[in-house]
Design a protein around this motif. Structure first.
Motif, PDB file in Angstrom:
ATOM      1  N   TRP A  12      42.586  32.384  36.431  1.00  0.00           N
ATOM      2  CA  TRP A  12      43.049  33.680  36.114  1.00  0.00           C
ATOM      3  C   TRP A  12      44.755  33.431  36.117  1.00  0.00           C
ATOM      4  N   ILE A  13      45.359  34.129  35.235  1.00  0.00           N
ATOM      5  CA  ILE A  13      46.719  34.297  35.435  1.00  0.00           C
ATOM      6  C   ILE A  13      47.210  35.458  35.224  1.00  0.00           C
ATOM      7  N   GLY A  14      48.573  36.000  35.730  1.00  0.00           N
ATOM      8  CA  GLY A  14      49.165  37.036  35.551  1.00  0.00           C
ATOM      9  C   GLY A  14      50.470  37.260  36.026  1.00  0.00           C
ATOM     10  N   THR A  15      50.966  38.044  35.804  1.00  0.00           N
ATOM     11  CA  THR A  15      52.393  38.487  36.428  1.00  0.00           C
ATOM     12  C   THR A  15      52.270  39.574  37.373  1.00  0.00           C
ATOM     13  N   ASP A  44      36.166  42.897  40.170  1.00  0.00           N
ATOM     14  CA  ASP A  44      36.167  42.880  38.819  1.00  0.00           C
ATOM     15  C   ASP A  44      35.291  41.578  38.251  1.00  0.00           C
ATOM     16  N   MET A  45      34.934  40.521  39.268  1.00  0.00           N
ATOM     17  CA  MET A  45      33.973  39.528  39.067  1.00  0.00           C
ATOM     18  C   MET A  45      32.378  40.096  38.999  1.00  0.00           C
ATOM     19  N   GLY A  46      32.455  41.458  39.374  1.00  0.00           N
ATOM     20  CA  GLY A  46      30.934  41.990  39.503  1.00  0.00           C
ATOM     21  C   GLY A  46      30.267  41.233  40.913  1.00  0.00           C
ATOM     22  N   GLU A  47      31.231  41.023  41.937  1.00  0.00           N
ATOM     23  CA  GLU A  47      30.707  40.604  43.167  1.00  0.00           C
ATOM     24  C   GLU A  47      31.142  41.401  44.412  1.00  0.00           C
ATOM     25  N   TYR A  48      30.442  41.259  45.528  1.00  0.00           N
ATOM     26  CA  TYR A  48      30.697  42.222  46.720  1.00  0.00           C
ATOM     27  C   TYR A  48      31.679  41.357  47.444  1.00  0.00           C
ATOM     28  N   ILE A  49      31.468  39.826  47.594  1.00  0.00           N
ATOM     29  CA  ILE A  49      32.578  39.169  48.281  1.00  0.00           C
ATOM     30  C   ILE A  49      32.642  37.801  47.561  1.00  0.00           C
ATOM     31  N   ILE A  50      33.622  37.127  47.827  1.00  0.00           N
ATOM     32  CA  ILE A  50      34.045  35.806  47.402  1.00  0.00           C
ATOM     33  C   ILE A  50      34.311  34.906  48.435  1.00  0.00           C
ATOM     34  N   ASP A  51      34.123  33.584  48.325  1.00  0.00           N
ATOM     35  CA  ASP A  51      34.282  32.458  49.123  1.00  0.00           C
ATOM     36  C   ASP A  51      35.629  32.119  48.929  1.00  0.00           C
ATOM     37  N   LYS A  87      43.971  27.909  26.184  1.00  0.00           N
ATOM     38  CA  LYS A  87      43.199  28.944  26.297  1.00  0.00           C
ATOM     39  C   LYS A  87      44.273  30.007  26.521  1.00  0.00           C
ATOM     40  N   ALA A  88      45.357  29.668  27.300  1.00  0.00           N
ATOM     41  CA  ALA A  88      46.570  30.705  27.366  1.00  0.00           C
ATOM     42  C   ALA A  88      47.187  30.972  26.164  1.00  0.00           C
ATOM     43  N   LYS A  89      47.306  29.731  25.238  1.00  0.00           N
ATOM     44  CA  LYS A  89      48.105  29.866  23.881  1.00  0.00           C
ATOM     45  C   LYS A  89      47.212  30.740  23.112  1.00  0.00           C
ATOM     46  N   GLU A  90      45.953  30.628  23.186  1.00  0.00           N
ATOM     47  CA  GLU A  90      44.881  31.281  22.266  1.00  0.00           C
ATOM     48  C   GLU A  90      45.127  32.807  22.229  1.00  0.00           C
ATOM     49  N   LEU A  91      45.298  33.004  23.552  1.00  0.00           N
ATOM     50  CA  LEU A  91      45.566  34.556  23.995  1.00  0.00           C
ATOM     51  C   LEU A  91      47.191  34.989  24.026  1.00  0.00           C
ATOM     52  N   GLY A  92      47.922  34.028  23.517  1.00  0.00           N
ATOM     53  CA  GLY A  92      49.322  34.474  23.358  1.00  0.00           C
ATOM     54  C   GLY A  92      50.206  34.837  24.701  1.00  0.00           C
ATOM     55  N   ILE A  93      49.673  33.757  25.641  1.00  0.00           N
ATOM     56  CA  ILE A  93      50.504  33.936  26.948  1.00  0.00           C
ATOM     57  C   ILE A  93      50.968  32.679  26.939  1.00  0.00           C
ATOM     58  N   SER A 116      42.405  45.088  34.697  1.00  0.00           N
ATOM     59  CA  SER A 116      42.929  44.054  35.767  1.00  0.00           C
ATOM     60  C   SER A 116      44.304  43.599  35.464  1.00  0.00           C
ATOM     61  N   PRO A 117      44.762  43.134  36.573  1.00  0.00           N
ATOM     62  CA  PRO A 117      46.116  42.580  36.637  1.00  0.00           C
ATOM     63  C   PRO A 117      46.444  41.315  36.212  1.00  0.00           C
ATOM     64  N   VAL A 118      45.212  40.500  36.163  1.00  0.00           N
ATOM     65  CA  VAL A 118      45.386  39.273  35.811  1.00  0.00           C
ATOM     66  C   VAL A 118      44.231  38.920  34.509  1.00  0.00           C
ATOM     67  N   THR A 119      44.423  38.090  33.836  1.00  0.00           N
ATOM     68  CA  THR A 119      43.677  37.736  32.794  1.00  0.00           C
ATOM     69  C   THR A 119      42.770  36.543  32.927  1.00  0.00           C
ATOM     70  N   PHE A 120      41.525  36.701  32.788  1.00  0.00           N
ATOM     71  CA  PHE A 120      40.719  35.617  32.978  1.00  0.00           C
ATOM     72  C   PHE A 120      40.634  34.541  31.983  1.00  0.00           C
ATOM     73  N   LEU A 121      41.171  33.213  32.147  1.00  0.00           N
ATOM     74  CA  LEU A 121      41.187  32.155  31.030  1.00  0.00           C
ATOM     75  C   LEU A 121      39.907  31.471  31.003  1.00  0.00           C
ATOM     76  N   GLY A 122      38.897  31.344  31.853  1.00  0.00           N
ATOM     77  CA  GLY A 122      37.619  30.691  31.745  1.00  0.00           C
ATOM     78  C   GLY A 122      37.388  29.890  32.963  1.00  0.00           C
ATOM     79  N   SER A 123      36.345  29.094  32.717  1.00  0.00           N
ATOM     80  CA  SER A 123      35.973  28.062  33.480  1.00  0.00           C
ATOM     81  C   SER A 123      35.808  27.045  33.007  1.00  0.00           C
ATOM     82  N   PHE A 124      36.134  26.015  33.588  1.00  0.00           N
ATOM     83  CA  PHE A 124      36.638  24.625  33.146  1.00  0.00           C
ATOM     84  C   PHE A 124      36.151  23.299  34.147  1.00  0.00           C
ATOM     85  N   PRO A 125      35.331  22.448  33.601  1.00  0.00           N
ATOM     86  CA  PRO A 125      35.101  21.311  34.244  1.00  0.00           C
ATOM     87  C   PRO A 125      36.613  20.793  34.966  1.00  0.00           C
TER      88      PRO A 125
END
Length: 129
Positions: A12-15, A44-51, A87-93, A116-125
């Motif tokens: 995720w990225i944001g300002t 925002d991820m649909g989770e209760y807790i994250i690691d 991906k950021a370029k695709e989204l204009g960021i 959300s104050p951040v943009t989800f760019l994706g999950s990558f290897p």
């Protein structure tokens, strides 16, 4: 929903300023009797807790920089930065001041919340260093 996967990183990225970042993703409600997620980032991820031990990132509170510069100090980013930039370029960021990365997890979500104050760019290897 988060799916634990050994060689995936979710990005995720944001300002955001210090207070916004802290309230959104760093501070955690650790009231075990609460039915609320630990913070809005998890919600925002649909989770209760994250690691949080798998959470990394970079924050430059007073300065937006290129995606490349923002990710340079982040662990293992060399293995996935090209995909993040694409991906950021695709989204204009082209610039941001905050990056959040969650290692060993792939986020499976139909649509990231628009408020959300951040943009989800994706999950990558990625490859561990």
């Amino acid at each position: 929903m988060l799916n634990e996967m050994k060689n995936k990183v979710s990005v995720w990225i944001g300002t955001l300023n210090d207070e916004e970042l802290s309230e959104y993703a760093i501070e955690e409600n650790l009231d075990m009797e609460s039915e609320e997620p630990v913070n809005q980032f998890a919600a925002d991820m649909g989770e209760y807790i994250i690691d949080s031990s798998m959470l990394d990132g970079n924050h430059l509170p007073n300065k937006e920089v290129s995606i490349q510069a923002l990710f340079k100090p982040i662990s293992a980013s060399k293995s996935y930065i090209a995909q993040v930039e694409e991906k950021a370029k695709e989204l204009g960021i082209s610039k941001a001041n905050c990056a959040l990365v969650l290692y060993r997890h792939e986020l499976l979500i139909d649509e990231w919340p628009s408020e959300s104050p951040v943009t989800f760019l994706g999950s990558f290897p990625y490859e561990e260093e």
